[in-house]
Design an enzyme around this catalytic site. Structure first.
Site, PDB file in Angstrom:
ATOM      1  N   THR A 288      54.145 -69.370 -41.550  1.00 44.15           N
ATOM      2  CA  THR A 288      54.894 -68.203 -42.018  1.00 44.15           C
ATOM      3  C   THR A 288      53.967 -67.280 -42.797  1.00 44.15           C
ATOM      4  O   THR A 288      53.188 -67.739 -43.636  1.00 44.15           O
ATOM      5  CB  THR A 288      56.073 -68.620 -42.912  1.00 44.15           C
ATOM      6  OG1 THR A 288      56.986 -69.397 -42.138  1.00 44.15           O
ATOM      7  CG2 THR A 288      56.807 -67.401 -43.462  1.00 44.15           C
TER       8      THR A 288
ATOM      9  N   PHE B  27      53.601 -64.403 -45.559  1.00 47.38           N
ATOM     10  CA  PHE B  27      54.266 -63.851 -46.730  1.00 47.38           C
ATOM     11  C   PHE B  27      53.539 -62.599 -47.196  1.00 47.38           C
ATOM     12  O   PHE B  27      52.315 -62.492 -47.051  1.00 47.38           O
ATOM     13  CB  PHE B  27      54.265 -64.857 -47.886  1.00 47.38           C
ATOM     14  CG  PHE B  27      55.172 -66.043 -47.688  1.00 47.38           C
ATOM     15  CD1 PHE B  27      56.434 -66.065 -48.269  1.00 47.38           C
ATOM     16  CD2 PHE B  27      54.773 -67.130 -46.941  1.00 47.38           C
ATOM     17  CE1 PHE B  27      57.281 -67.155 -48.098  1.00 47.38           C
ATOM     18  CE2 PHE B  27      55.607 -68.228 -46.763  1.00 47.38           C
ATOM     19  CZ  PHE B  27      56.865 -68.237 -47.350  1.00 47.38           C
TER      20      PHE B  27
END
Length: 287
Positions: free
Chosen positions: A181, A183
């Site tokens: 992921t 960020f």
């Protein structure tokens, strides 16, 4: 606590969405290990913490290598005046977590955030279990610890399993290895690094094209002619209007580089609005 003390304390606080043990919490611990961390119920609340001076940074997920973009944050961008000052890539190890004495064969329901469910869809199907959408991965672990619901397992992090005292039924439960992921770290003040020609930077910005034929093609042309690599182009509707489309862009360039300035000049000519979100160092993960 007086205002100056509050301000000093806020300089060492990073806000994130979700319960303790969420992947955003893990990202905060990896980026700011010595800081205090405050959890919020939503992305908008985490961003508001920074805008209101209750935190210095907000750690916000924007996309995942398996499930794609986190759509909620793009809806929030138009309503915030914060800047992007850093990117971080967090490897995701989804764990299937159950109650004490639970076996894999006992799993009938699997609950978690929709993004986590999407990233584990194949493995959930192999169990023959039904998916249950919940607001947060760590919140799902917290719910299971409190309810001890029979037949329910949840997808969350190993940190959440430790925090809520739950056993891990299967580690690396995500369908694809290397699940990661991305960020973005948001701040109230712009923190643009000094331009060095050999350094690698990312610049993020929003723009809205003028309502003329081929406007998007012409607006983007300056990046091609100036040799700027475009990493991401996302479109989304504004205020439910099909005629008003805003774009989010990541390019591999520093805002102050001559090539970027030339490309932006062309972009502005064909756009109604351009808003620079920030320039920051490219994360080493990109190498």
């Amino acid at each position: 606590m007086n205002q100056s003390a509050t301000s000093m304390h806020a300089d060492q606080i990073v806000a994130y969405q979700g319960e303790p043990g969420a992947y955003s919490h893990l990202a905060c611990k990896h980026c700011f290990p010595d800081w205090d961390m405050v959890h919020c119920a939503s992305f908008s609340q985490a961003l508001a913490k920074v805008e209101q001076g209750g935190a210095h940074y907000a750690m916000i997920p924007v996309e995942n290598s398996t499930a794609g973009r986190v759509e909620e944050i793009y809806r929030e961008l138009k309503g915030t005046q914060l800047y992007v000052v850093k990117e971080h890539f967090e490897p995701v190890n989804h764990c299937l977590i159950g109650t004490p004495d639970m076996m894999l064969a006992d799993v009938q329901l699997v609950g978690s955030h929709p993004q986590a469910l999407a990233q584990c869809n194949h493995n959930i199907s192999r169990l023959g279990a039904q998916q249950v959408a919940m607001y947060d991965t760590a919140g799902a672990a917290k719910h299971l610890a409190e309810s001890k619901q029979q037949g329910l397992a949840v997808i969350s992090s190993s940190l959440a399993a430790d925090l809520y005292g739950l056993p891990i039924l299967q580690s690396h439960f995500n369908d694809v290895e290397g699940n990661t992921t991305r960020f973005l770290v948001f701040a109230k003040q712009q923190k643009m690094p000094i331009y060095e020609e050999q350094q690698r930077y990312i610049t993020s910005f929003l723009f809205k094209v003028r309502n003329i034929p081929s406007a998007l093609y012409k607006a983007m042309g300056g990046f091609a002619t100036n040799g700027i690599n475009m990493l991401k182009l996302e479109s989304y509707m504004l205020d439910g209007q099909f005629t008003a489309t805003q774009f989010y862009v990541d390019v591999e360039a520093h805002f102050q580089s001559p090539a970027m300035q030339a490309a932006l000049e062309e972009l502005r000519f064909f756009s109604e609005e351009v808003r620079i979100l920030g320039t920051y160092y490219a994360d080493s993960f990109r190498k």
